[in-house]
Design a protein around this motif. Structure first.
Motif, PDB file in Angstrom:
ATOM      1  N   THR A  26      44.403  39.871  37.648  1.00  0.00           N
ATOM      2  CA  THR A  26      44.501  41.219  38.216  1.00  0.00           C
ATOM      3  C   THR A  26      45.711  41.285  39.141  1.00  0.00           C
ATOM      4  OG1 THR A  26      42.090  41.334  38.161  1.00  0.00           O
ATOM      5  CG2 THR A  26      43.212  43.007  39.449  1.00  0.00           C
ATOM      6  N   SER A  55      38.390  46.811  38.719  1.00  0.00           N
ATOM      7  CA  SER A  55      39.507  45.910  38.413  1.00  0.00           C
ATOM      8  C   SER A  55      40.792  46.720  38.291  1.00  0.00           C
ATOM      9  CB  SER A  55      39.233  45.163  37.114  1.00  0.00           C
ATOM     10  OG  SER A  55      39.085  46.088  36.067  1.00  0.00           O
ATOM     11  N   ASP A 111      40.554  42.894  44.110  1.00  0.00           N
ATOM     12  CA  ASP A 111      40.236  41.775  43.228  1.00  0.00           C
ATOM     13  C   ASP A 111      39.076  40.982  43.809  1.00  0.00           C
ATOM     14  OD1 ASP A 111      40.457  39.808  41.211  1.00  0.00           O
ATOM     15  OD2 ASP A 111      41.807  38.612  42.456  1.00  0.00           O
ATOM     16  N   ARG A 112      37.928  40.976  43.130  1.00  0.00           N
ATOM     17  CA  ARG A 112      36.739  40.250  43.567  1.00  0.00           C
ATOM     18  C   ARG A 112      36.401  40.528  45.027  1.00  0.00           C
ATOM     19  NH1 ARG A 112      38.806  34.756  40.783  1.00  0.00           N
ATOM     20  NH2 ARG A 112      40.600  35.531  41.906  1.00  0.00           N
ATOM     21  N   GLY A 113      36.459  41.809  45.383  1.00  0.00           N
ATOM     22  CA  GLY A 113      36.011  42.209  46.716  1.00  0.00           C
ATOM     23  C   GLY A 113      37.078  42.303  47.779  1.00  0.00           C
ATOM     24  N   THR A 114      38.304  41.854  47.478  1.00  0.00           N
ATOM     25  CA  THR A 114      39.351  41.819  48.496  1.00  0.00           C
ATOM     26  C   THR A 114      40.601  42.566  48.029  1.00  0.00           C
ATOM     27  OG1 THR A 114      38.579  39.687  49.342  1.00  0.00           O
ATOM     28  CG2 THR A 114      40.844  40.245  49.819  1.00  0.00           C
ATOM     29  N   TYR A 152      34.008  37.206  48.646  1.00  0.00           N
ATOM     30  CA  TYR A 152      34.252  36.791  47.276  1.00  0.00           C
ATOM     31  C   TYR A 152      33.193  37.470  46.422  1.00  0.00           C
ATOM     32  CZ  TYR A 152      35.194  33.916  43.197  1.00  0.00           C
ATOM     33  OH  TYR A 152      35.525  33.499  41.943  1.00  0.00           O
ATOM     34  N   ASN A 153      33.605  38.455  45.605  1.00  0.00           N
ATOM     35  CA  ASN A 153      32.669  39.333  44.902  1.00  0.00           C
ATOM     36  C   ASN A 153      31.771  39.998  45.932  1.00  0.00           C
ATOM     37  OD1 ASN A 153      33.821  38.801  42.388  1.00  0.00           O
ATOM     38  ND2 ASN A 153      32.599  36.966  42.131  1.00  0.00           N
ATOM     39  N   SER A 154      30.469  39.672  45.982  1.00  0.00           N
ATOM     40  CA  SER A 154      29.618  40.313  46.976  1.00  0.00           C
ATOM     41  C   SER A 154      29.226  39.368  48.105  1.00  0.00           C
ATOM     42  CB  SER A 154      28.349  40.852  46.298  1.00  0.00           C
ATOM     43  OG  SER A 154      27.653  39.789  45.696  1.00  0.00           O
TER      44      SER A 154
END
Length: 211
Positions: free
Chosen positions: A88, A2, A74-77, A207-209
């Motif tokens: 974030t 983060s 942020d969340r993978g991106t 989005y995340n993983s």
């Protein structure tokens, strides 16, 4: 992670818009890659404004002046946006947007390039962090049987008449799969999914993983 980086120097990103919010997808974000074809880098800009396609259509040549913005994973991106204590990366207020992004003018107005999607061999190859926010194309793709049988589904689901964000699975000739996500506001959401096979052209996102 983060972690984030506050950009305090004059930093200019030059690139081309690959996303469009004209039909209700890409809500308050603009995806930008460094070249119209064979891109090597891309980023997602968070903006507190809709109808961005009017000023920054697909292929628009833009420059981002990043001084004062926050860059973060942020969340993978990888995203760039404003400093916001609640997030974030915050969305740049509409009133300040022109301070941070501008179209590049050609001979008569905004320079708009014809994008050539990056051709990848299969969907598995597209699931790579280096392609996030880039426009790619995968041959031999189709919606999975579960989306077409026993009846062909629509692009998005509706709950009590309102569209909801919906994932539909596509697969390639090698059996790799990935979700195509459409927003609940997608204007073509009630159309039935195409049943044939062909090339799928999309902006890679995560989005995340989940790809």
């Amino acid at each position: 992670s983060s972690g984030f980086l506050l950009i305090t120097d004059d930093k200019i990103f030059d690139g081309y818009v690959v996303s469009s919010d004209e039909n209700g997808n890409f809500y308050k974000t603009i995806s930008i890659q460094d070249k119209p074809e064979n891109p090597t880098a891309a980023i997602q800009m968070e903006v507190d404004r809709s109808s961005n396609y009017a000023d920054f259509p697909v292929g628009a040549h833009v420059r981002i002046n990043a001084k004062g913005l926050r860059l973060a994973l942020d969340r993978g991106t990888v995203k760039i946006g404003s400093v916001d204590p609640s997030f974030t990366v915050g969305r740049i207020p509409a009133s300040l947007l022109s301070r941070y992004i501008a179209g590049v003018c050609g001979g008569n107005g905004l320079e708009v390039a014809t994008l050539k999607p990056l051709e990848l061999p299969n969907l598995a190859a597209a699931k790579n962090d280096q392609y996030i926010n880039m426009l790619v194309k995968v041959p031999g793709s189709q919606f999975a049987d579960g989306e077409l049988e026993p009846t062909v589904k629509t692009f998005i689901d509706y709950v009590a008449g309102a569209g909801v964000d919906t994932d539909r699975t596509i697969e390639d000739a090698f059996g790799n799969t990935v979700a195509i996500r459409n927003s609940g506001f997608f204007s073509e959401g009630s159309k039935k999914l195409p049943t044939g096979s062909g090339s799928a052209t999309f902006v890679v996102s995560k989005y995340n993983s989940t790809w």
